[in-house]
Design a protein around this motif. Structure first.
Motif, PDB file in Angstrom:
ATOM      1  N   ASP A 195       0.705  -1.353  -0.045  1.00  0.00           N
ATOM      2  CA  ASP A 195      -0.018  -0.063   0.078  1.00  0.00           C
ATOM      3  C   ASP A 195       0.750   1.153  -0.014  1.00  0.00           C
ATOM      4  OD1 ASP A 195      -2.363  -1.593  -0.186  1.00  0.00           O
ATOM      5  OD2 ASP A 195      -2.578  -1.170   2.241  1.00  0.00           O
ATOM      6  N   ILE A 196       2.266   1.097   0.223  1.00  0.00           N
ATOM      7  CA  ILE A 196       3.039   2.378   0.171  1.00  0.00           C
ATOM      8  C   ILE A 196       2.823   2.838  -1.285  1.00  0.00           C
ATOM      9  CG2 ILE A 196       5.325   3.123  -0.366  1.00  0.00           C
ATOM     10  CD1 ILE A 196       4.863   1.686   2.661  1.00  0.00           C
ATOM     11  N   ASP A 197       2.760   4.358  -1.126  1.00  0.00           N
ATOM     12  CA  ASP A 197       2.657   5.230  -2.322  1.00  0.00           C
ATOM     13  C   ASP A 197       1.102   5.225  -2.757  1.00  0.00           C
ATOM     14  OD1 ASP A 197       5.077   6.278  -2.242  1.00  0.00           O
ATOM     15  OD2 ASP A 197       5.828   4.716  -3.731  1.00  0.00           O
ATOM     16  N   LYS A 198       0.312   4.745  -1.736  1.00  0.00           N
ATOM     17  CA  LYS A 198      -1.314   4.950  -2.117  1.00  0.00           C
ATOM     18  C   LYS A 198      -1.803   5.821  -1.295  1.00  0.00           C
ATOM     19  CE  LYS A 198      -1.673   0.254  -4.355  1.00  0.00           C
ATOM     20  NZ  LYS A 198      -1.910  -1.064  -4.351  1.00  0.00           N
ATOM     21  N   LYS A 199      -3.145   6.385  -1.738  1.00  0.00           N
ATOM     22  CA  LYS A 199      -3.997   7.308  -0.988  1.00  0.00           C
ATOM     23  C   LYS A 199      -4.671   6.665   0.165  1.00  0.00           C
ATOM     24  CE  LYS A 199      -6.210  11.678  -1.434  1.00  0.00           C
ATOM     25  NZ  LYS A 199      -7.026  12.581  -2.644  1.00  0.00           N
ATOM     26  N   HIS A 200      -4.552   6.857   1.422  1.00  0.00           N
ATOM     27  CA  HIS A 200      -5.172   6.282   2.283  1.00  0.00           C
ATOM     28  C   HIS A 200      -5.785   7.367   3.527  1.00  0.00           C
ATOM     29  CE1 HIS A 200      -2.377   3.009   1.347  1.00  0.00           C
ATOM     30  NE2 HIS A 200      -3.113   2.245   2.262  1.00  0.00           N
ATOM     31  N   TYR A 208      -0.942  10.207   1.274  1.00  0.00           N
ATOM     32  CA  TYR A 208      -0.387   9.064   0.743  1.00  0.00           C
ATOM     33  C   TYR A 208       0.789   8.240   1.829  1.00  0.00           C
ATOM     34  CZ  TYR A 208      -2.126  11.022  -3.720  1.00  0.00           C
ATOM     35  OH  TYR A 208      -3.304  11.400  -4.575  1.00  0.00           O
ATOM     36  N   ARG A 256       3.861   6.995   2.829  1.00  0.00           N
ATOM     37  CA  ARG A 256       4.966   6.835   2.370  1.00  0.00           C
ATOM     38  C   ARG A 256       6.000   5.824   2.983  1.00  0.00           C
ATOM     39  NH1 ARG A 256       4.030   8.740  -2.411  1.00  0.00           N
ATOM     40  NH2 ARG A 256       3.803  10.763  -2.566  1.00  0.00           N
ATOM     41  N   SER A 257       5.442   5.474   4.184  1.00  0.00           N
ATOM     42  CA  SER A 257       6.487   4.580   5.073  1.00  0.00           C
ATOM     43  C   SER A 257       5.801   4.051   6.249  1.00  0.00           C
ATOM     44  CB  SER A 257       7.794   5.352   5.665  1.00  0.00           C
ATOM     45  OG  SER A 257       8.334   4.449   6.428  1.00  0.00           O
ATOM     46  N   HIS A 267       2.168  11.588   3.512  1.00  0.00           N
ATOM     47  CA  HIS A 267       2.578  12.686   2.595  1.00  0.00           C
ATOM     48  C   HIS A 267       1.429  13.473   1.945  1.00  0.00           C
ATOM     49  CE1 HIS A 267       4.744  14.431  -1.147  1.00  0.00           C
ATOM     50  NE2 HIS A 267       5.315  14.882  -0.163  1.00  0.00           N
ATOM     51  N   ARG A 268       1.494  14.910   1.421  1.00  0.00           N
ATOM     52  CA  ARG A 268       0.524  15.790   0.931  1.00  0.00           C
ATOM     53  C   ARG A 268      -0.810  15.162   1.928  1.00  0.00           C
ATOM     54  NH1 ARG A 268       0.660  14.309  -5.209  1.00  0.00           N
ATOM     55  NH2 ARG A 268      -1.585  15.242  -4.973  1.00  0.00           N
ATOM     56  N   GLU A 271      -7.350   2.143   2.350  1.00  0.00           N
ATOM     57  CA  GLU A 271      -6.968   2.763   1.033  1.00  0.00           C
ATOM     58  C   GLU A 271      -8.140   3.529   0.392  1.00  0.00           C
ATOM     59  OE1 GLU A 271      -5.248   1.486  -3.295  1.00  0.00           O
ATOM     60  OE2 GLU A 271      -5.439  -0.046  -1.894  1.00  0.00           O
TER      61      GLU A 271
END
Length: 141
Positions: free
Chosen positions: A21-26, A39, A41-42, A52-53, A84
């Motif tokens: 799910d890394i780099d997906k919007k949650h 998003y 990131r970690s 992020h964002r 997600e």
């Protein structure tokens, strides 16, 4: 699944589906009731998250507003829900988006109304010889 060099020690025993799910919007709901959208990131073995964002979404009735928060680090023990967001259905909502100022004012009014209702409830119970323990004097454990 191939991991980036040096990340094996970070992921430890966590569920590998979260790594996907890394780099997906949650959407993340915190213990204090706040809702964050950003998003992923970690993540580490304690479910600590870096978003992020990130925006903090505030709901009042059928309206909502987003307050930009940027990069957000969330301690894993504060996460109640993590999910997600389906980007294709993200805009399909019956809720009305309003400005930050409008949603903050609506939230302030809602909180004031809630306090007044609690005060009236407390007074009614007091008239009947009952009382509700104050939450600020109770132990958290």
């Amino acid at each position: 699944m191939n991991y980036m060099p040096g990340t094996a020690s970070l992921i430890g025993d966590i569920d590998t589906s979260l790594i996907g799910d890394i780099d997906k919007k949650h959407l993340v709901v915190l213990r204090d009731g706040r809702t964050l959208i950003g998003y992923l990131r970690s993540v580490d073995q304690f479910a600590n998250l870096v978003l992020h964002r990130t925006v903090e979404r505030i709901h009042v009735g059928r309206k909502y507003g987003d307050i930009p928060r940027g990069i957000f680090v969330v301690r894993g023990e504060n996460v109640v829900l993590l999910g997600e967001i389906d980007l294709e259905r993200e805009t399909d909502t019956p809720l009305q988006k309003v400005s930050i100022e409008e949603i903050l004012e609506a939230q302030r009014v809602q909180q004031h109304e809630k306090q007044e209702a609690e005060k009236a409830k407390s007074e009614a119970l007091k008239e009947r010889g009952l009382s509700i323990p104050r939450t600020d004097t109770l132990d958290e454990y």
